[in-house]
Design an enzyme around this catalytic site. Structure first.
Site, mmCIF file in Angstrom:
data_model
loop_
_atom_site.group_PDB
_atom_site.id
_atom_site.type_symbol
_atom_site.label_atom_id
_atom_site.label_comp_id
_atom_site.label_asym_id
_atom_site.label_seq_id
_atom_site.Cartn_x
_atom_site.Cartn_y
_atom_site.Cartn_z
ATOM 1 N N VAL B 92 0.852 -1.188 0.000
ATOM 2 C CA VAL B 92 0.000 0.000 0.000
ATOM 3 C C VAL B 92 0.893 1.244 0.000
ATOM 4 C CG1 VAL B 92 -1.605 1.280 1.478
ATOM 5 C CG2 VAL B 92 -1.893 -1.185 1.187
ATOM 6 N N CYS B 93 0.602 2.215 -0.856
ATOM 7 C CA CYS B 93 1.397 3.446 -0.929
ATOM 8 C C CYS B 93 1.225 4.272 0.347
ATOM 9 C CB CYS B 93 0.964 4.282 -2.126
ATOM 10 S SG CYS B 93 1.682 5.936 -2.115
ATOM 11 N N VAL B 94 2.332 4.653 0.959
ATOM 12 C CA VAL B 94 2.275 5.328 2.263
ATOM 13 C C VAL B 94 1.635 6.709 2.188
ATOM 14 C CG1 VAL B 94 4.673 6.188 2.099
ATOM 15 C CG2 VAL B 94 3.597 5.979 4.327
ATOM 16 N N ALA B 97 -1.971 6.323 1.687
ATOM 17 C CA ALA B 97 -2.555 5.717 2.891
ATOM 18 C C ALA B 97 -2.727 6.752 3.997
ATOM 19 C CB ALA B 97 -1.685 4.565 3.378
#
Lengths: 102, 145
Positions: B92-94, B97
């Protein structure tokens, strides 16, 4: 080098199929899926565009997305090939790149 | 062949996550490798463990987790002592997110949050992971709106 182009928009909503066909090289396959499947139906205003494209390249449509929208395969333009997800994977593997026209 | 998958849309909102799931499943069933699945933009919402869809609906989050489990969508790294670390490759892209409140323990601590919601089969990491996946994989297939 060959590129698989994927189009997931209805041609009656957006112009991504038109852009795709403008940019795609001759013989590069195009896969229509999700709402893109509306483009392959016989008797619509998009039919001419698809017929012209079929002279240049292979056009595929994702069967499960066609069925999910209530269309049987006898309603699609002649020459367009129906594939399942396994066929989608094979198209992605058999071409050098995959370009999604989002 | 090595595939990398990018998903830009959330579950139950757009067909992208469903399409990506069936594509990934078909690729794995054919014996291809899936190097990484990268969830970007609203796609990060595929990684919350708190999702509770009705019983007669598909559970998109669990479905990804089960597929990753079954086909080992993960990487194994060894340190200098030969100790192996197994890492999930549902990433998941930080930055996406943080904006949308998808939180793991590290992010909760860093940003002073009192809860986490990342599914244990997903991990939060940076955009570099997408670039690496694009370089390492033979094909990057993107699903989105």
């Amino acid at each position: 080098m060959s590129i698989l182009h994927t189009v997931n928009k209805s041609p009656f909503e957006r112009n991504s199929l038109e852009s795709c066909l403008k940019f795609a090289n001759k013989d590069d396959p195009v896969l229509l899926f999700e709402d893109g499947v509306y483009a392959v139906l016989k008797g619509t205003s998009a039919e001419k565009q698809l017929e012209a494209a079929l002279a240049e390249q292979s056009i595929y449509v994702l069967g499960p997305d066609l069925a999910a929208r209530g269309f049987s395969e006898d309603r699609i333009i002649d020459g367009i090939e129906v594939v399942d997800y396994a066929g989608f994977v094979e198209l992605a593997a058999n071409n050098d790149k995959v370009q999604a026209w989002l | 062949m090595k595939f990398a998958i990018q998903i830009n849309e959330g579950p139950y909102q757009h067909q992208a996550s469903d399409s990506a799931y069936f594509f990934t499943k078909a690729a794995l069933e054919q014996g291809h490798e899936v190097f990484r699945v990268f969830f970007y933009h609203d796609g990060v919402n595929n990684g919350t463990r708190l999702t509770t869809p009705p019983q007669d609906d598909r559970n998109i989050v669990e479905r990804w987790a089960e597929l990753a489990d079954q086909y080992k969508i993960q990487s194994v790294t060894k340190d200098e002592n030969g100790n192996e670390t197994v890492q999930t490759e549902l990433v998941v892209c930080v930055a996406a997110a943080q904006r949308r409140g998808i939180v793991d323990e590290g992010e909760a601590k860093r940003n002073g949050k009192d809860a986490t919601n990342i599914h244990p089969k997903f991990r939060i990491s940076g955009l570099g992971q997408l670039v690496e996946a694009a370089i390492q994989a033979d094909r990057l297939v993107v699903f989105g709106d």
